[in-house]
Design an enzyme around this catalytic site. Structure first.
Site, PDB file in Angstrom:
ATOM      1  N   GLU A 313      24.850   9.337 -24.034  1.00  0.00           N
ATOM      2  CA  GLU A 313      26.061   9.375 -24.855  1.00  0.00           C
ATOM      3  C   GLU A 313      26.239  10.762 -25.465  1.00  0.00           C
ATOM      4  OE1 GLU A 313      27.802   6.901 -28.717  1.00  0.00           O
ATOM      5  OE2 GLU A 313      25.662   6.877 -28.260  1.00  0.00           O
ATOM      6  N   HIS A 314      25.179  11.280 -26.060  1.00  0.00           N
ATOM      7  CA  HIS A 314      25.194  12.618 -26.655  1.00  0.00           C
ATOM      8  C   HIS A 314      24.095  13.461 -26.019  1.00  0.00           C
ATOM      9  CE1 HIS A 314      26.234   9.675 -29.947  1.00  0.00           C
ATOM     10  NE2 HIS A 314      27.331  10.424 -29.951  1.00  0.00           N
TER      11      HIS A 314
END
Length: 423
Positions: A313-314
């Protein structure tokens, strides 16, 4: 514990982040809402949240009152975040006619959108801004927010964010039941065209079950971050980047990748040293116990390859030359480069939405943007001259596919001319 890339890929990477046992429970909830509407929602509010809700909809004046009650510094923070998100989304919005003079695409905003804003362990005004603002920039006509009811009411900070972002309706209902209500419509909640926003596993499974009945942004798993670091990284900052992700919930996943095994050992010691001093320690500790990985790689290429396989996601690059990774790290929800671009800035104020793909889905999908609230359709507008140059090809292909009425649809136009003014 420090592990090498090969062991990590073999043992840990493909673990499912969703509990399959919940799916039949979610299906039953959704069907109950479809059949019984508002009554089912009130019953679930009592059962799951221990809140009695006579009125599912929050009066609009309540939003303005909540905004006015906020301290001025919080109002300013919400307004700055909103302004940066709005500016960025306006800059990337699909607005122009794309294509050629006779074949092109047009874009139109969705009519009704539902936004899920989590509640419970924390309040998330940032999620309001990171979703609703995008829909407003797109031109969506009606935006409804659903969020779990609370004994003392929905927090002022969440309602104030709804007011700033321009929400049309707020409903105090959460979980899978709120997703079903938006998908099917009830006596109070409108049926929407698309549902966006992060939530727990019940919300994720409800989206999965109802996709097709309604559009969705994604089926999100627990939050996650993967960092690539070298000896230029500030280990105190890295430790808090890990804690920041882990405090979301016990299932949040954190990965730290480095070519320097000694550095990973130092980070491990740093985390253990700071951990007893932090807030939300029990949640962080539970996350680190089961979902924290320090991974040793041999070189730059291995680091990039591993990041692309995790597809987090990050992704955060905290090395001496973070821009070297820009064209090599490809499959991530969002990429944060360098010391002054911590992931937390992306959570609140950078501009791109923090609603991002998780659980390796960044390999084939994208973070939420203004363009997810637009429909796109092709327009084919041919002149006779253009038709004459392509009709034979179309007839041949229709014939070989044995679709003879397709062929005849073209053939009839070669023998009959239509008066128009396109020539």
């Amino acid at each position: 514990m420090i592990i090498d890339k090969t062991l990590f890929l073999k043992k840990y990477l493909n673990q499912s982040s969703l509990n399959e046992d919940l799916y039949p429970i979610v299906k039953d909830i959704c069907e109950n809402v479809r059949l019984h509407g508002d009554d089912a929602l009130r019953n679930y509010n009592q059962q799951f949240d221990q809140v009695e809700t006579c009125n599912l909809e929050v009066a609009y004046q309540t939003l303005e009152n909540a905004y006015n009650r906020l301290d001025s510094d919080l109002r300013e923070a919400l307004q700055q975040s909103h302004a940066r998100i709005q500016s960025y989304q306006e800059s990337i919005k699909w607005t122009k006619q794309q294509g050629t003079s006779d074949c092109y695409e047009l874009y139109h905003p969705l009519e009704r959108v539902g936004v899920y804003v989590p509640g419970g362990k924390a309040s998330y005004p940032s999620t309001v801004l990171m979703t609703v603002t995008l829909a407003k920039v797109a031109g969506v006509k009606n935006i409804s927010v659903v969020t779990p009811p609370q004994l003392n009411g929905i927090p002022d900070i969440v309602l104030a964010a709804c007011y700033i972002a321009g929400v049309d309706n707020v409903y105090q209902v959460g979980g899978a039941q709120s997703i079903a209500a938006l998908a099917y419509g009830t006596e109070t909640l409108p049926k929407v065209d698309k549902i966006v926003g992060p939530g727990n596993q019940f919300v994720a499974y409800a989206k999965k079950y109802l996709f097709g009945q309604v559009g969705i942004d994604q089926i999100a798993g627990p939050s996650e971050i993967a960092l690539i670091i070298d000896d230029s990284a500030d280990l105190d900052a890295i430790a808090y980047d890990v804690f920041a992700q882990a405090e979301h919930d016990e299932l949040a996943r954190t990965f730290v990748i480095s070519e320097d095994e000694a550095l990973l050992k130092q980070l491990e010691q740093k985390i253990q040293h700071i951990l007893p001093q932090i807030e939300r320690q029990s949640i962080v500790q539970a996350s680190l116990n089961d979902n924290h990985f320090l991974i040793h790689v041999n070189n730059f290429s291995e680091a990039c390859d591993l990041m692309n396989q995790i597809a987090p996601e990050h992704a955060s690059i905290q090395t001496v030359s973070p821009h070297d990774y820009l064209n090599h790290v490809r499959y991530v929800g969002a990429l944060f480069l360098g010391y002054y671009s911590p992931e937390v800035i992306g959570d609140y104020v950078a501009g791109p939405s923090h609603v991002l793909p998780t659980n390796q889905t960044a390999r084939f999908t994208n973070g939420l943007s203004v363009n997810d609230f637009l429909t796109r359709h092709s327009v084919i507008d041919l002149s006779k001259d253009t038709f004459d140059t392509v009709e034979l090809t179309a007839r041949k292909l229709a014939h070989v596919e044995q679709l003879y009425n397709h062929e005849q649809s073209i053939e009839i136009r070669t023998s009959k001319e239509f008066n128009d003014d396109k020539n």
